[in-house]
Design a protein around this motif. Structure first.
Motif, PDB file in Angstrom:
ATOM      1  N   LYS A 124       0.889  -1.079   0.147  1.00  0.00           N
ATOM      2  CA  LYS A 124       0.062   0.023  -0.184  1.00  0.00           C
ATOM      3  C   LYS A 124       0.670   1.699   0.075  1.00  0.00           C
ATOM      4  O   LYS A 124       1.910   1.564   0.568  1.00  0.00           O
ATOM      5  N   ALA A 125       0.311   2.186  -0.429  1.00  0.00           N
ATOM      6  CA  ALA A 125       0.849   3.966  -0.765  1.00  0.00           C
ATOM      7  C   ALA A 125       1.119   3.812   0.523  1.00  0.00           C
ATOM      8  O   ALA A 125       0.012   3.942   1.109  1.00  0.00           O
ATOM      9  N   ASP A 126       1.772   5.114   0.623  1.00  0.00           N
ATOM     10  CA  ASP A 126       1.703   6.178   2.349  1.00  0.00           C
ATOM     11  C   ASP A 126       0.576   6.832   1.661  1.00  0.00           C
ATOM     12  O   ASP A 126       1.116   7.878   1.926  1.00  0.00           O
ATOM     13  N   ASN A 127      -0.192   6.660   2.861  1.00  0.00           N
ATOM     14  CA  ASN A 127      -1.736   7.785   2.068  1.00  0.00           C
ATOM     15  C   ASN A 127      -2.399   7.649   3.659  1.00  0.00           C
ATOM     16  O   ASN A 127      -2.457   6.347   3.885  1.00  0.00           O
ATOM     17  N   GLN A 128      -2.658   7.922   4.370  1.00  0.00           N
ATOM     18  CA  GLN A 128      -3.179   8.840   5.795  1.00  0.00           C
ATOM     19  C   GLN A 128      -4.700   7.884   5.436  1.00  0.00           C
ATOM     20  O   GLN A 128      -5.154   6.950   6.154  1.00  0.00           O
ATOM     21  N   HIS A 129      -5.215   7.252   4.374  1.00  0.00           N
ATOM     22  CA  HIS A 129      -6.432   6.532   3.697  1.00  0.00           C
ATOM     23  C   HIS A 129      -6.120   4.664   4.453  1.00  0.00           C
ATOM     24  O   HIS A 129      -6.900   3.941   5.080  1.00  0.00           O
ATOM     25  N   LEU A 130      -4.926   4.614   3.955  1.00  0.00           N
ATOM     26  CA  LEU A 130      -4.475   3.263   3.611  1.00  0.00           C
ATOM     27  C   LEU A 130      -3.840   2.586   4.716  1.00  0.00           C
ATOM     28  O   LEU A 130      -2.764   3.735   6.058  1.00  0.00           O
TER      29      LEU A 130
END
Ligand SMILES: *Cc1c(COP(=O)(O)O)cnc(C)c1O
Length: 362
Positions: A124-130
């Motif tokens: 997963k990408a470094d993203n607050q949703h994930l």
């Protein structure tokens, strides 16, 4: 019911031999929680040397040492990547979620094994949703995947890929020595790319209990704290570690016999009408075979066999798994095959059927 049972339910059913019990009785012991049990220390040192890792820690079970690995690498909210049939995801009571707050992202592979192409696109990408993708877990040999040993190049490929993506790697080596014997590759080479490896002594190695987790000194120090939290830090554990030391000395080379017996069993049942087994797929000590629907289901055959003193469990509605180990001889494997032939000849649909398949409700 016949008085001698041929038990091919699992390789966990082995009972310690007199010699193993003697080794246990004679074990030098101390308080392992303080690091003062000489037999546990000897076992851990031998595992480090065998697997070429810095540190090792004794655990009560394979589930415990796998979960020590999961908790060591992950924090709550993380996910691990694992093949759909993986023991850690399917057969450990939901422990990654319950004990570590970790989600299992299960991915379909082949024969229970994953390759880079199966994993690509799942970090997963470094993203607050994930959530954070943290760990890749492989299993060697595969259990529910069919008893296969990974080609060593595939292990290396997956571990290199994982590390280059910033992921940790854990090997569920419940049957690591079966894998080494089947693939003719040293356990050292098999384990080279893994941050942690869990090994069971209670399977093909014939011990009553015990597993070891190996890895870097830093990871194993962390794993010891996890073990303590899980209630798995023991006192005079040398009594059981002595069985594992005995097994390392005596029960590894003989695993080829279990593999040959599994092959002989598969060959013997392959000529039975309505039984479908791929003999060439039998690489280790697990034999998966399918039953034609007209004959009945796996639970019914399992019960019919049990009446004849043979225990083989269902792994799906029409699928059974037979397991060879040091408490079943070649002759008994062939007797078990004959019992299947007899059940098929006589019919077994009159049985209600033992609950089949660990996966679903009957
Ligand atoms: C048996 C097994 C384990 C550990 O099981 P325990 O019953 O806890 O010792 C872990 N992984 C695999 C693949 C297994 O077959």
């Amino acid at each position: 019911m016949p008085d001698t049972v041929i038990n091919m339910l699992s390789d966990t059913v082995t009972r310690p031999t007199l010699q193993m019990r003697q080794a246990m009785a004679n074990a030098e012991v101390g308080d392992d929680m303080g690091g003062e049990d000489p037999t546990v220390n000897r076992l851990e040192a031998r595992m480090c040397e065998l697997l070429n890792k810095e540190a090792a820690v004794f655990a009560c079970s394979g589930t415990q040492s796998n979960q020590m690995g999961v908790r060591t690498h992950c924090v709550p909210g993380d996910e691990l990547l694992i093949e759909t049939s993986g023991h850690i995801a399917v057969f450990e009571g939901g422990a990654p979620a319950a004990l570590s707050g970790v989600m299992c992202r299960t991915l379909p592979g082949r024969r229970g094994m994953l390759d880079v192409s199966d994993l690509e696109g799942h970090v997963k990408a470094d993203n607050q949703h994930l959530c954070v993708t943290r760990l890749v877990c492989l299993e060697n040999t595969t259990n529910a995947g069919g008893g296969f040993a990974y080609p060593v190049e595939q292990l290396k490929r997956v571990c290199d890929w994982a590390h280059s993506n910033g992921l940790k790697t854990h090997l569920d080596g419940a049957r690591l020595f079966n894998a080494a014997v089947a693939s003719k590759v040293s356990v050292k080479e098999i384990c080279a790319g893994f941050d942690t490896v869990s090994i069971c002594f209670s399977k093909g190695l014939g011990c009553p209990m015990g597993s070891v987790l190996v890895g870097s000194a830093q990871d194993i120090r962390k794993a010891r704290r996890v073990r303590k939290m899980l209630g798995g830090a023991l006192r005079q554990a040398g009594i059981v570690a002595a069985a594992a030391v005995y097994a390392l000395d005596n029960n590894i080379d003989r695993l080829v016999e279990d593999h040959a017996n599994a092959k002989a069993f598969a060959e013997a049942i392959s000529s039975i009408d309505g039984i479908q087994v791929e003999v060439s797929n039998v690489e280790t000590n697990l034999v998966f075979f399918n039953l034609a629907k007209e004959l009945g289901n796996a639970g019914q055959l399992s019960q019919a066999l049990r009446e004849r003193g043979v225990r083989i469990g269902g792994m799906g509605v029409q699928t059974l798994r037979a397991c060879t180990h040091l408490d079943v001889s070649r002759e008994q494997c062939l007797q078990a095959a004959s019992a299947i032939r007899e059940c098929v000849r006589e019919g077994f649909q009159q049985y209600r059927g033992l609950p089949f398949g660990p996966f679903a409700r009957a």
